[in-house]
Design a protein around this motif. Structure first.
Motif, PDB file in Angstrom:
ATOM      1  N   GLY A 105      13.713  -0.704   9.445  1.00  0.00           N
ATOM      2  CA  GLY A 105      14.194   0.324   8.540  1.00  0.00           C
ATOM      3  C   GLY A 105      13.430   0.430   7.237  1.00  0.00           C
ATOM      4  N   LEU A 106      12.298  -0.264   7.137  1.00  0.00           N
ATOM      5  CA  LEU A 106      11.511  -0.230   5.902  1.00  0.00           C
ATOM      6  C   LEU A 106      10.653   1.017   5.774  1.00  0.00           C
ATOM      7  N   THR A 107      10.190   1.546   6.886  1.00  0.00           N
ATOM      8  CA  THR A 107       9.276   2.677   6.836  1.00  0.00           C
ATOM      9  C   THR A 107       9.801   3.859   7.637  1.00  0.00           C
ATOM     10  N   ARG A 108       9.261   4.998   7.313  1.00  0.00           N
ATOM     11  CA  ARG A 108       9.507   6.228   8.051  1.00  0.00           C
ATOM     12  C   ARG A 108       8.153   6.689   8.581  1.00  0.00           C
TER      13      ARG A 108
ATOM     14  N   TRP B 259       1.937   9.647   9.845  1.00  0.00           N
ATOM     15  CA  TRP B 259       1.986   9.347   8.423  1.00  0.00           C
ATOM     16  C   TRP B 259       3.135   8.385   8.160  1.00  0.00           C
ATOM     17  N   LEU B 260       2.863   7.378   7.346  1.00  0.00           N
ATOM     18  CA  LEU B 260       3.867   6.364   7.025  1.00  0.00           C
ATOM     19  C   LEU B 260       4.300   6.483   5.574  1.00  0.00           C
ATOM     20  N   SER B 261       5.568   6.241   5.356  1.00  0.00           N
ATOM     21  CA  SER B 261       6.080   6.159   3.992  1.00  0.00           C
ATOM     22  C   SER B 261       7.151   5.079   3.948  1.00  0.00           C
ATOM     23  N   LEU B 262       7.353   4.560   2.774  1.00  0.00           N
ATOM     24  CA  LEU B 262       8.366   3.542   2.528  1.00  0.00           C
ATOM     25  C   LEU B 262       9.694   4.253   2.276  1.00  0.00           C
ATOM     26  N   ARG B 263      10.760   3.758   2.848  1.00  0.00           N
ATOM     27  CA  ARG B 263      12.087   4.348   2.642  1.00  0.00           C
ATOM     28  C   ARG B 263      12.686   3.784   1.351  1.00  0.00           C
ATOM     29  N   ARG B 264      11.950   3.930   0.292  1.00  0.00           N
ATOM     30  CA  ARG B 264      12.247   3.276  -0.979  1.00  0.00           C
ATOM     31  C   ARG B 264      13.619   3.624  -1.544  1.00  0.00           C
ATOM     32  N   ASP B 265      13.923   4.910  -1.651  1.00  0.00           N
ATOM     33  CA  ASP B 265      15.203   5.302  -2.260  1.00  0.00           C
ATOM     34  C   ASP B 265      16.392   4.766  -1.460  1.00  0.00           C
ATOM     35  N   GLU B 266      16.324   4.894  -0.148  1.00  0.00           N
ATOM     36  CA  GLU B 266      17.422   4.418   0.695  1.00  0.00           C
ATOM     37  C   GLU B 266      17.574   2.899   0.599  1.00  0.00           C
ATOM     38  N   LEU B 267      16.445   2.198   0.634  1.00  0.00           N
ATOM     39  CA  LEU B 267      16.487   0.734   0.573  1.00  0.00           C
ATOM     40  C   LEU B 267      16.955   0.244  -0.791  1.00  0.00           C
TER      41      LEU B 267
ATOM     42  N   GLN C  15       0.826  -1.209   0.000  1.00  0.00           N
ATOM     43  CA  GLN C  15       0.000   0.000   0.000  1.00  0.00           C
ATOM     44  C   GLN C  15       0.860   1.259   0.000  1.00  0.00           C
ATOM     45  N   LEU C  16       1.924   1.248   0.786  1.00  0.00           N
ATOM     46  CA  LEU C  16       2.812   2.411   0.823  1.00  0.00           C
ATOM     47  C   LEU C  16       3.546   2.590  -0.501  1.00  0.00           C
ATOM     48  N   ALA C  17       3.916   1.494  -1.142  1.00  0.00           N
ATOM     49  CA  ALA C  17       4.587   1.582  -2.443  1.00  0.00           C
ATOM     50  C   ALA C  17       3.663   2.213  -3.482  1.00  0.00           C
ATOM     51  N   ARG C  18       2.383   1.902  -3.410  1.00  0.00           N
ATOM     52  CA  ARG C  18       1.415   2.459  -4.365  1.00  0.00           C
ATOM     53  C   ARG C  18       1.034   3.902  -4.042  1.00  0.00           C
ATOM     54  N   SER C  19       0.931   4.231  -2.755  1.00  0.00           N
ATOM     55  CA  SER C  19       0.388   5.528  -2.338  1.00  0.00           C
ATOM     56  C   SER C  19       1.442   6.571  -2.011  1.00  0.00           C
ATOM     57  N   GLY C  20       2.630   6.163  -1.691  1.00  0.00           N
ATOM     58  CA  GLY C  20       3.655   7.119  -1.294  1.00  0.00           C
ATOM     59  C   GLY C  20       3.663   7.344   0.201  1.00  0.00           C
ATOM     60  N   GLU C  21       2.634   7.975   0.717  1.00  0.00           N
ATOM     61  CA  GLU C  21       2.524   8.233   2.144  1.00  0.00           C
ATOM     62  C   GLU C  21       1.054   8.125   2.540  1.00  0.00           C
ATOM     63  N   LEU C  22       0.825   7.476   3.670  1.00  0.00           N
ATOM     64  CA  LEU C  22      -0.547   7.283   4.161  1.00  0.00           C
ATOM     65  C   LEU C  22      -0.594   7.509   5.659  1.00  0.00           C
ATOM     66  N   PRO C  23      -1.723   8.041   6.149  1.00  0.00           N
ATOM     67  CA  PRO C  23      -1.904   8.054   7.599  1.00  0.00           C
ATOM     68  C   PRO C  23      -2.165   6.629   8.075  1.00  0.00           C
ATOM     69  N   CYS C  24      -1.697   6.300   9.263  1.00  0.00           N
ATOM     70  CA  CYS C  24      -1.861   4.934   9.795  1.00  0.00           C
ATOM     71  C   CYS C  24      -3.310   4.473   9.722  1.00  0.00           C
TER      72      CYS C  24
END
Length: 101
Positions: free
Chosen positions: A61-64, A73-81, A29-38
């Motif tokens: 370390g997967l999420t911020r 608000w949650l987001s995936l640490r995609r670039d870093e990972l 869900q985070l990969a599709r949405s970017g950032e979501l409230p919990c």
């Protein structure tokens, strides 16, 4: 709330966090949405159980998590990972998408 620096992130912790279907659903869900409230995550678990899953993702370390007043608000640490483990998230998310087809 501890969020590891990217230097603290370990493959074993990331793979453990990705080993659960609920956590995989959150990552998708985070990969599709970017950032979501919990509160907008679409998972079929109790709020307390979701909190534990989000803690595992964050500590691996997967999420911020970004607090904003009374929401988190949650987001995936995609670039870093992607820099740390090239292709890992693409493979996991590709398999997740393929499993739904």
């Amino acid at each position: 709330m501890h969020e590891p620096t990217i230097d603290e992130v370990r493959l074993a912790g990331v793979l453990h966090a990705l080993s659960d279907p609920t956590r995989l659903a959150v990552v998708g869900q985070l990969a599709r949405s970017g950032e979501l409230p919990c509160g907008e995550l679409d998972v079929a678990v109790a709020k307390s159980t979701l909190s534990q899953h989000l803690r595992v993702l964050r500590e691996a370390g997967l999420t911020r998590t970004r607090p904003d007043r009374n929401q988190r608000w949650l987001s995936l640490r995609r670039d870093e990972l992607d820099r740390l483990f090239p292709g890992l998230l693409d493979a996991v998310l590709g398999a997740l998408t393929g499993a739904r087809a």
